[in-house]
Design an enzyme around this catalytic site. Structure first.
Site, PDB file in Angstrom:
ATOM      1  N   SER A 688      39.244  49.415 -25.733  1.00 47.21           N
ATOM      2  CA  SER A 688      39.786  50.406 -26.655  1.00 47.21           C
ATOM      3  C   SER A 688      41.199  50.816 -26.221  1.00 47.21           C
ATOM      4  CB  SER A 688      38.840  51.609 -26.732  1.00 47.21           C
ATOM      5  OG  SER A 688      39.162  52.439 -27.818  1.00 47.21           O
ATOM      6  N   ASP A 761      34.157  46.754 -36.475  1.00 46.67           N
ATOM      7  CA  ASP A 761      34.577  47.897 -35.664  1.00 46.67           C
ATOM      8  C   ASP A 761      34.735  49.122 -36.556  1.00 46.67           C
ATOM      9  OD1 ASP A 761      35.815  49.746 -33.981  1.00 46.67           O
ATOM     10  OD2 ASP A 761      36.931  48.206 -32.912  1.00 46.67           O
ATOM     11  N   HIS A 795      32.576  48.824 -32.421  1.00 48.93           N
ATOM     12  CA  HIS A 795      33.565  49.074 -31.366  1.00 48.93           C
ATOM     13  C   HIS A 795      33.030  48.664 -29.996  1.00 48.93           C
ATOM     14  CE1 HIS A 795      37.287  50.728 -29.943  1.00 48.93           C
ATOM     15  NE2 HIS A 795      36.689  51.601 -29.158  1.00 48.93           N
TER      16      HIS A 795
END
Length: 826
Positions: A688, A761, A795
């Site tokens: 991330s 995501d 994610h």
């Protein structure tokens, strides 16, 4: 072409066929089979996860819920609809691929006897919820075509079904206990609702959005939004629920009021009223359902509206870092029969407006025919209000955005007198409990232990005029968790217990004493370097210690690893910390390839940025696609390497690049100085925001030989209204947005980079497009790169097949481009 999530579940086979055809003409296209990682990783990965524990409200029984390690890709490939920020399974009207548990065990805290809860033969069991009196547990059982409601008797473990497959869990909160512990407040699929709206064969017209001069809607880049009228119709169909009360002994079901799309549904402490928050139109294509218009009302148990409290409009004009205007964070006040509490902004929700007070806190008693009573005004944004058990004292906390500062206030408002006299404000004795930087871990006095009241409402645990504070106990030598007792009248704090020795232990809860007048006992979670976390009951002095669990080491292969909490300095004098891992079998003088894994964080000052974080005594559990699996391949890992970005919150990102490069260099220098790492064989990685950091380090330095970037965002012009802690828009800070966007510096990335991203995501800002476009840019500049797009993943990556593949890709990449070795054998 329709968006990918509109095509599920049949899109991916079609796309896979196209990809397979492309293999014949494009050698750069990735293979279409899931890989297997090295055998050493696989053995550890398949170990069962530790159970999830939950203490019953009486403190006498511990629930041990054993889950599964990972779902399969078949599970993730179940049909899914993405509607206004929610992902649901249209087959069962619940969340897509929820967590599941295979065994539920009830263990007596005293005596240790165990009792298995009987579970249905079919279906996926959800996590149970205790009744307020601890007599029963309720849980959902999910099937492909619906969700059932079940209840178990805590005294004998026998469970039974209370409803057919008709629970509606699409918006969460499908059931909760009423204060009487004999009734459940549920949401059901509307009877005879018919089939879901079919998409039109041809559109009736374009999808139109409009804005007007003067309206500012500076929203983040949300995912899974409504895309048109058909999505709105699906949202209405699946989210609309019928509220009902279900008696757990007879199974009798009583409907409450009209069906609605509930944003919230909660009973008053006396059980006679319901706080109802329901969504209404018009909907938006720019924000998730949490910002849709809503009506806030109080209903009685028959569904009649007692009081309409507010009609909140679409919240699409909230300033960056601000809050919605009007009533927010409304809830029942514990300890009173039927009193509501909420917050209201005094600055129009805008943190940039200069005012003496930003928020006020209000309460209102049933039957809600008098004006609300203001109990407190806060200088900064109030973010929580909790009440002490069986007490008129509360704890309000506020956050100063400019300084990243928090304060806590113990309040004692005279609500009854204000209500009796019809006053609009209540006299309140307000005393400051804490006042510190949010990043000051050394100065953290702890957070109060919470418990459930007799009515099932969350309150601060209180005994004899005292509350109990627990915290990490950060010190220059590492974390030393503590338990303090605070006198509410004097605000004097007394340390009852602190973690000591070569182990890491935290207080989970307090339990009743052995005898009625004995002091409480502690429920603690203990672990050390070689033993996984287990639960114990003990007195404050550590005596009369009893083990409640005996979880064995799931990865004995890692018993020989070395773990050390290290501190070192950046070239500007800032103290940094990290956890240095060395692989099993390390010998003195041996140098390993080094992987630096990190996640940048922002600070106002060097003092708090340099505080030590973590503990050298925690057990290392390898799970999922963790980078720590590289320990099995002989790598040294600087984990959680500090990457502080220090400066004014408004402009801190102007030196983001310089600061992360300096921190990365310091991490490498420290590992090399210790003689355990080879400077010529170093890699960097992150997930991330850590992936964003990784790409920037490769673009703006030559410190590393390769990088791993998972689920990142690389082009900040695609997140124009702020990212992470950035408070300015692209148009206010164009140079900064450009400077920190590795996509715009792709021509400088001359080290191999492995990009991994979930095709679905859902995280704000990290569209899969971010990785795809960076890969295209790298390919266009002749760089060495690989893009791995994981079907059905979000994610984070959940499916066993995806996890194994990511581990295999990471091991191969690092072996090939950093370690200078052959790819590991799967």
């Amino acid at each position: 072409m329709l968006p990918l999530h509109r095509l599920l579940p049949f899109a991916l086979p079609v796309l896979a066929t196209a990809a397979t055809m492309a293999l014949a003409v494009d050698p750069a296209t990735a293979q279409d089979r899931y890989k297997q990682p090295p055998a050493e990783m696989l053995a550890i990965l398949d170990a069962p996860p530790p159970p999830v524990v939950s203490l019953d409200p009486t403190g006498n029984v511990l629930l041990l819920a054993q889950g599964i390690a990972m779902p399969s890709i078949d599970d993730l490939a179940a049909p899914m609809l993405a509607l206004a920020g929610s992902r649901i399974d249209p087959g069962n009207n619940g969340p897509h691929n929820p967590s599941r548990y295979v065994t539920l065990t009830l263990k007596q805290v005293i005596g240790g006897t165990e009792l298995d809860v009987t579970l249905p033969d079919a279906g996926r069991v959800g996590f149970p919820v205790w009744a307020p009196d601890g007599s029963r547990l309720a849980f959902a059982v999910t099937h492909d075509d619906g969700i059932e409601l079940w209840v178990a008797d805590a005294s004998n473990g026998r469970s039974r079904k209370l409803s057919e497959r008709t629970l509606n869990a699409a918006r969460g909160g499908a059931f909760r206990w009423m204060p009487d512990s004999r009734t459940l407040l549920c949401r059901f699929v509307v009877e005879n609702r018919g089939d879901a709206p079919a998409p039109p064969r041809a559109p009736r017209g374009p999808v139109v959005q409009e804005t007007e001069a003067g309206r500012k809607s500076q929203v983040r880049t949300y995912q899974d939004l409504l895309a048109g009228p058909h999505d709105a119709a699906l949202f209405d169909h699946y989210m609309t629920a019928q509220a009902a009360l279900v008696h757990v002994e007879t199974g009798a079901r009583t409907s409450i009021g009209a069906a609605a799309i509930f944003a919230g549904l909660s009973p008053s402490p006396n059980g006679e009223l319901l706080l109802v928050q329901r969504h209404v139109g018009p909907y938006s294509y720019q924000v998730p359902a949490s910002r849709f218009p809503r009506v806030i009302e109080v209903w009685n148990r028959k569904g009649a509206v007692v009081k309409r409290l507010a009609e909140l409009p679409l919240a699409d004009e909230i300033p960056i870092g601000g809050v919605a205007t009007g009533m927010r964070s409304v809830s029942w006040m514990p300890g009173r029969r039927a009193t509501l509490q909420w917050m209201e902004a005094l600055d129009a929700g805008d943190p940039k407006v200069d005012v003496a007070h930003r928020d006020r806190l209000l309460v209102q008693d049933a039957p809600f025919d008098q004006r609300p009573v203001e109990i407190l005004r806060t200088e900064h944004r109030c973010y929580s209000l909790d009440w002490m058990h069986n007490s008129a004292y509360g704890l309000a906390r506020e956050y100063d955005r400019d300084r990243r500062w928090i304060r806590g206030w113990v309040i004692n408002p005279d609500i009854d007198t204000a209500v009796r006299e019809g006053a609009v404000t209540a006299d309140a004795r307000t005393r400051k409990l804490f006042d510190r930087s949010v990043n000051d871990r050394y100065g953290d006095t702890g957070s109060p232990l919470m418990t459930d009241s007799a009515t099932g409402h969350r309150v601060i645990l209180t005994t004899g005029g005292h509350i109990y504070l627990t915290g990490a106990g950060a010190t220059p030598e590492g974390d030393r968790p503590f338990l303090n007792r605070l006198d509410v009248l004097t605000l004097k704090s007394e340390e009852l217990w602190r973690n000591r020795g070569d182990a890491y232990e935290t207080v989970v809860d307090l339990l009743p004493g052995r005898e009625p007048y004995d002091p409480p006992r502690m429920l603690t979670r203990w672990e050390n370097l070689t033993t996984p976390p287990n639960y114990f009951v003990q007195d404050y002095d550590g005596s009369k210690r009893t083990a409640l669990t005996d979880i064995k080491d799931p990865a004995p292969e890692l018993q020989g690893l070395s773990k050390e909490l290290v501190t070192y300095e950046r070239d500007d004098g800032v103290t940094l910390t990290g956890t240095l891992y060395l692989p099993p079998g390390h010998t003195a003088g041996q140098q390993h390839p080094l992987l630096v894994w990190a996640y940048p964080r922002e600070y106002n000052d060097a003092e708090t940025a340099g505080q030590v974080r973590g503990s050298p005594y925690r057990y290392t559990r390898l799970r999922g696609y963790s980078h720590l699996f590289m320990l099995t391949q002989g790598w040294a890992i600087m984990d959680g390497a500090a990457m502080p970005v220090i400066g004014d919150p408004e402009t801190v990102n102007e030196t983001f690049i310089e600061q992360i490069v300096a921190s990365a260099a310091a991490a490498i220098d420290e590992a090399v100085r210790r003689g355990v790492a080879d400077r010529e064989r170093t890699a960097v990685g992150g997930h991330s925001y850590g992936a964003f950091m990784t790409a920037n380090l490769l673009a703006h330095s030559d410190l590393f030989k390769a990088g791993i970037a998972r689920s990142g965002a690389y082009n900040r012009t695609l997140t124009p209204f702020g990212f992470q802690s950035e408070r300015r828009t692209l148009w206010e800070a164009t140079d900064t947005y450009v400077k920190v966007s590795p996509f715009l510096h792709a021509d400088k990335i001359n080290e191999p980079i492995l990009l991994t991203h979930g095709e679905l995501d859902s995280n704000s800002g990290t569209y899969p497009l971010q990785s795809e476009r960076l890969f295209h840019a790298l390919r266009g500049h002749g760089a060495t790169a690989k893009l791995v797009m994981l079907p059905y993943e979000s994610h984070g990556y959940r499916a066993r097949e995806s996890v194994l593949h990511v581990l295999a890709e990471q091991a191969e990449w690092l072996a090939k481009y950093v370690a200078g070795e052959d790819e590991p054998t799967p």
